[in-house]
Design an enzyme around this catalytic site. Sequence first.
Site, PDB file in Angstrom:
ATOM      1  N   ARG A  27      42.069  38.476  43.892  1.00 21.18           N
ATOM      2  CA  ARG A  27      42.439  39.888  43.962  1.00 21.18           C
ATOM      3  C   ARG A  27      43.115  40.224  45.288  1.00 21.18           C
ATOM      4  O   ARG A  27      44.136  40.932  45.328  1.00 21.18           O
ATOM      5  CB  ARG A  27      41.190  40.753  43.750  1.00 21.18           C
ATOM      6  CG  ARG A  27      40.516  40.492  42.410  1.00 21.18           C
ATOM      7  CD  ARG A  27      39.105  41.055  42.340  1.00 21.18           C
ATOM      8  NE  ARG A  27      39.081  42.511  42.325  1.00 21.18           N
ATOM      9  CZ  ARG A  27      37.974  43.222  42.203  1.00 21.18           C
ATOM     10  NH1 ARG A  27      36.793  42.606  42.084  1.00 21.18           N
ATOM     11  NH2 ARG A  27      38.014  44.539  42.196  1.00 21.18           N
ATOM     12  N   LEU A  50      30.724  35.694  38.977  1.00 22.83           N
ATOM     13  CA  LEU A  50      31.962  36.379  38.619  1.00 22.83           C
ATOM     14  C   LEU A  50      31.798  37.838  38.995  1.00 22.83           C
ATOM     15  O   LEU A  50      30.700  38.394  38.888  1.00 22.83           O
ATOM     16  CB  LEU A  50      32.244  36.269  37.110  1.00 22.83           C
ATOM     17  CG  LEU A  50      32.543  34.888  36.520  1.00 22.83           C
ATOM     18  CD1 LEU A  50      32.701  34.997  35.005  1.00 22.83           C
ATOM     19  CD2 LEU A  50      33.776  34.267  37.145  1.00 22.83           C
ATOM     20  N   ASP A  51      32.882  38.473  39.416  1.00 22.30           N
ATOM     21  CA  ASP A  51      32.830  39.905  39.683  1.00 22.30           C
ATOM     22  C   ASP A  51      32.428  40.648  38.415  1.00 22.30           C
ATOM     23  O   ASP A  51      32.675  40.183  37.296  1.00 22.30           O
ATOM     24  CB  ASP A  51      34.197  40.419  40.141  1.00 22.30           C
ATOM     25  CG  ASP A  51      34.593  39.887  41.508  1.00 22.30           C
ATOM     26  OD1 ASP A  51      33.703  39.424  42.241  1.00 22.30           O
ATOM     27  OD2 ASP A  51      35.795  39.942  41.834  1.00 22.30           O
ATOM     28  N   ARG A  52      31.843  41.810  38.603  1.00 21.42           N
ATOM     29  CA  ARG A  52      31.358  42.588  37.463  1.00 21.42           C
ATOM     30  C   ARG A  52      32.459  42.857  36.438  1.00 21.42           C
ATOM     31  O   ARG A  52      32.235  42.779  35.228  1.00 21.42           O
ATOM     32  CB  ARG A  52      30.775  43.912  37.962  1.00 21.42           C
ATOM     33  CG  ARG A  52      30.163  44.771  36.862  1.00 21.42           C
ATOM     34  CD  ARG A  52      29.503  46.007  37.439  1.00 21.42           C
ATOM     35  NE  ARG A  52      28.894  46.816  36.397  1.00 21.42           N
ATOM     36  CZ  ARG A  52      28.217  47.928  36.618  1.00 21.42           C
ATOM     37  NH1 ARG A  52      28.046  48.360  37.856  1.00 21.42           N
ATOM     38  NH2 ARG A  52      27.689  48.606  35.616  1.00 21.42           N
ATOM     39  N   THR A  92      35.156  41.107  35.913  1.00 25.63           N
ATOM     40  CA  THR A  92      35.826  39.888  35.465  1.00 25.63           C
ATOM     41  C   THR A  92      35.072  39.312  34.274  1.00 25.63           C
ATOM     42  O   THR A  92      33.847  39.207  34.297  1.00 25.63           O
ATOM     43  CB  THR A  92      35.873  38.840  36.596  1.00 25.63           C
ATOM     44  OG1 THR A  92      36.554  39.395  37.717  1.00 25.63           O
ATOM     45  CG2 THR A  92      36.594  37.582  36.149  1.00 25.63           C
TER      46      THR A  92
END
Length: 328
Positions: free
Chosen positions: A248, A140-142, A144
């Site tokens: 995104r 997961l993105d930081r 998120t």
Amino acid sequence: MPGIISEHAIVKQVDETAEGQRIDNFLIKALKDIPRRHIYQLLRSGQVRVNSKRIDASYRLLLNDKVRIPPVLKLAKPISRQAPYRAEQFDTLYQDDYLLVINKPAGTAVHGGSGISYGVIEQLRKQRPDWKFLELVHRLDRETSGVLLLARKRQTLLELHKQIREGTVRKHYLTLVRGKWKNSLQNVRLPLYKYLTAEGERRVAIATGRNDHDKVQQAHTLFALQKTWEAFSLLDAELKTGRTHQIRVHLAHLGFPIAGDDKYGDFGLNRQLQKDDGSGLVLKRMFLHASVFVCTHPVTGELLRLEAPLPDELRVFLRNMDPYFKIS
């Protein structure tokens, strides 16, 4: 400053603990003091060989493969000025002998690197030193939050990766975007490609019209409208493919940037949302939350529906926009 230069290449034979692992991840673990960019450079230049053959970063190791690791320059570690390690407690959504599923908070990277000493995986390994194996199933993105799966067995990791490749898992995200979304259900199929900015930061863009097809990845997201306001819309985004920054970039390209997105979002809106004007509409993070992950248990065959509740700061933001709208 430069430290010791190894004089000879090293050959490592793959055992069951590394079977099925990507070669880049294998090297990152084997060469802990070497920057990732240098490891990928070694792969691109063909200095890393498997069974005397060139491979790329996506190659998955087989049992008894012989990996040639070339001589590398190791950097002497500077005196650490970092803050001491602080254990972060993660909410556990599911746990057994094969799987650990947590609710990752926003602002925490899934792994160390780029100035981050302790990501989720490093913290969990430090907290559970008796666990012989623990690896991220996905990322997961930081910024998120939400459902994050970790495998406690190599075979668990391989089976879940197979499910992800074959598209049998389901991943849903809740996201708030700027603008009034019209369609109740909308498929978005827009190819993506990765690039680096002048500052060396990783970015993703829509790849329509590009000729370098080897760098283009097909990407498919299914958006379902949950709620609209005058200036915002709440969407459920189901990933049909799992590309970097997919949700995104798809939304930004369509003109519906995610609230709080510091890479692809509306920066003026983000600044406005970060200010406390007394309305209660304060948002200091990206509104993207991994809400649901559905998969088959790799050992028992049970269908698992793993859910992470919406974080308090996002729930409060929605409540302040509409007192009568409640997230179930």
